[in-house]
Design a protein around this motif. Structure first.
Motif, short mmCIF file in Angstrom:
data_model
loop_
_atom_site.label_atom_id
_atom_site.label_comp_id
_atom_site.label_asym_id
_atom_site.label_seq_id
_atom_site.Cartn_x
_atom_site.Cartn_y
_atom_site.Cartn_z
N ARG A 20 0.83 -1.21 0.00
CA ARG A 20 0.00 0.00 0.00
C ARG A 20 0.87 1.26 0.00
O ARG A 20 0.56 2.25 -0.69
CB ARG A 20 -0.95 0.01 1.21
CG ARG A 20 -2.06 -1.00 1.11
CD ARG A 20 -3.08 -0.82 2.22
NE ARG A 20 -2.51 -0.88 3.56
CZ ARG A 20 -2.37 -1.98 4.28
NH1 ARG A 20 -2.77 -3.15 3.81
NH2 ARG A 20 -1.87 -1.92 5.50
N THR A 21 1.97 1.24 0.75
CA THR A 21 2.88 2.38 0.79
C THR A 21 3.45 2.66 -0.59
O THR A 21 3.50 3.82 -1.03
CB THR A 21 4.02 2.12 1.81
OG1 THR A 21 3.45 1.95 3.11
CG2 THR A 21 5.01 3.26 1.84
N GLU A 22 3.88 1.61 -1.27
CA GLU A 22 4.43 1.79 -2.62
C GLU A 22 3.37 2.34 -3.58
O GLU A 22 3.66 3.22 -4.39
CB GLU A 22 4.99 0.47 -3.15
CG GLU A 22 5.68 0.60 -4.49
CD GLU A 22 6.80 1.63 -4.53
OE1 GLU A 22 6.95 2.31 -5.58
OE2 GLU A 22 7.53 1.78 -3.53
N HIS A 24 0.78 4.25 -2.79
CA HIS A 24 0.58 5.68 -2.46
C HIS A 24 1.78 6.51 -2.93
O HIS A 24 1.60 7.63 -3.44
CB HIS A 24 0.38 5.86 -0.96
CG HIS A 24 -0.92 5.33 -0.45
ND1 HIS A 24 -2.14 5.70 -0.96
CD2 HIS A 24 -1.19 4.45 0.55
CE1 HIS A 24 -3.11 5.07 -0.31
NE2 HIS A 24 -2.55 4.30 0.61
N ALA A 25 2.98 5.97 -2.78
CA ALA A 25 4.18 6.70 -3.22
C ALA A 25 4.17 6.91 -4.73
O ALA A 25 4.53 7.99 -5.22
CB ALA A 25 5.43 5.96 -2.78
N THR A 27 1.56 7.20 -6.61
CA THR A 27 0.56 8.24 -6.87
C THR A 27 1.15 9.63 -6.64
O THR A 27 1.01 10.53 -7.47
CB THR A 27 -0.68 8.04 -5.98
OG1 THR A 27 -1.24 6.76 -6.25
CG2 THR A 27 -1.72 9.12 -6.21
N VAL A 28 1.83 9.80 -5.50
CA VAL A 28 2.43 11.10 -5.17
C VAL A 28 3.50 11.45 -6.20
O VAL A 28 3.55 12.59 -6.69
CB VAL A 28 2.99 11.09 -3.73
CG1 VAL A 28 3.82 12.34 -3.46
CG2 VAL A 28 1.86 10.97 -2.72
N GLU A 42 -0.83 12.70 -0.27
CA GLU A 42 0.31 12.76 0.64
C GLU A 42 -0.08 12.28 2.04
O GLU A 42 0.68 11.57 2.69
CB GLU A 42 0.89 14.17 0.68
CG GLU A 42 1.57 14.55 -0.62
CD GLU A 42 2.11 15.96 -0.62
OE1 GLU A 42 2.31 16.54 0.46
OE2 GLU A 42 2.31 16.49 -1.73
N LEU A 45 -0.23 8.56 2.05
CA LEU A 45 1.12 7.99 2.08
C LEU A 45 1.69 8.04 3.49
O LEU A 45 2.19 7.04 4.00
CB LEU A 45 2.03 8.74 1.10
CG LEU A 45 3.51 8.37 1.14
CD1 LEU A 45 3.73 6.89 0.82
CD2 LEU A 45 4.30 9.26 0.20
N TYR A 46 1.60 9.18 4.14
CA TYR A 46 2.17 9.32 5.48
C TYR A 46 1.42 8.47 6.50
O TYR A 46 2.04 7.90 7.41
CB TYR A 46 2.23 10.78 5.91
CG TYR A 46 3.29 11.54 5.16
CD1 TYR A 46 4.62 11.14 5.20
CD2 TYR A 46 2.96 12.66 4.40
CE1 TYR A 46 5.59 11.82 4.50
CE2 TYR A 46 3.94 13.35 3.68
CZ TYR A 46 5.26 12.91 3.75
OH TYR A 46 6.22 13.59 3.04
N GLU A 48 0.05 5.59 5.86
CA GLU A 48 0.50 4.22 5.63
C GLU A 48 1.93 4.02 6.13
O GLU A 48 2.26 2.97 6.68
CB GLU A 48 0.40 3.88 4.14
CG GLU A 48 0.29 2.41 3.87
CD GLU A 48 -0.90 1.75 4.55
OE1 GLU A 48 -0.68 0.79 5.30
OE2 GLU A 48 -2.04 2.19 4.35
#
Length: 72
Positions: A20-22, A24-25, A27-28, A42, A45-46, A48
């Motif tokens: 999930r972190t990857e 979101h990253a 996307t950002v 953002e 991401l934070y 997660e």
């Protein structure tokens, strides 16, 4: 819950959080690449990353406890 099962569960939760972190990253990064930003992306991401940190802390604490029990 047996110790090994608990550790496997934590490991699976960490793997899912890393995925999930990857996501979101990516996307950002994509937004930044086109000169845009998104507070919501953002924050996701934070959030997660915080969740991942807490999971890794729980994993480390559990393994430390397991090492102490094994040594006793």
């Amino acid at each position: 819950m047996p110790r090994n099962t608990l550790l496997q569960t934590i490991d699976a939760e960490i793997a899912a959080a890393e995925h999930r972190t990857e996501t979101h990253a990516q996307t950002v990064r994509a937004l930044l690449a086109v000169g845009e930003s998104s507070v919501e992306a953002e924050q996701a991401l934070y959030l997660e990353l915080d969740r991942l940190t807490l999971l890794r802390d729980r994993q480390w604490n559990f393994r430390s406890m397991q090492d102490l029990l094994s040594a006793a």
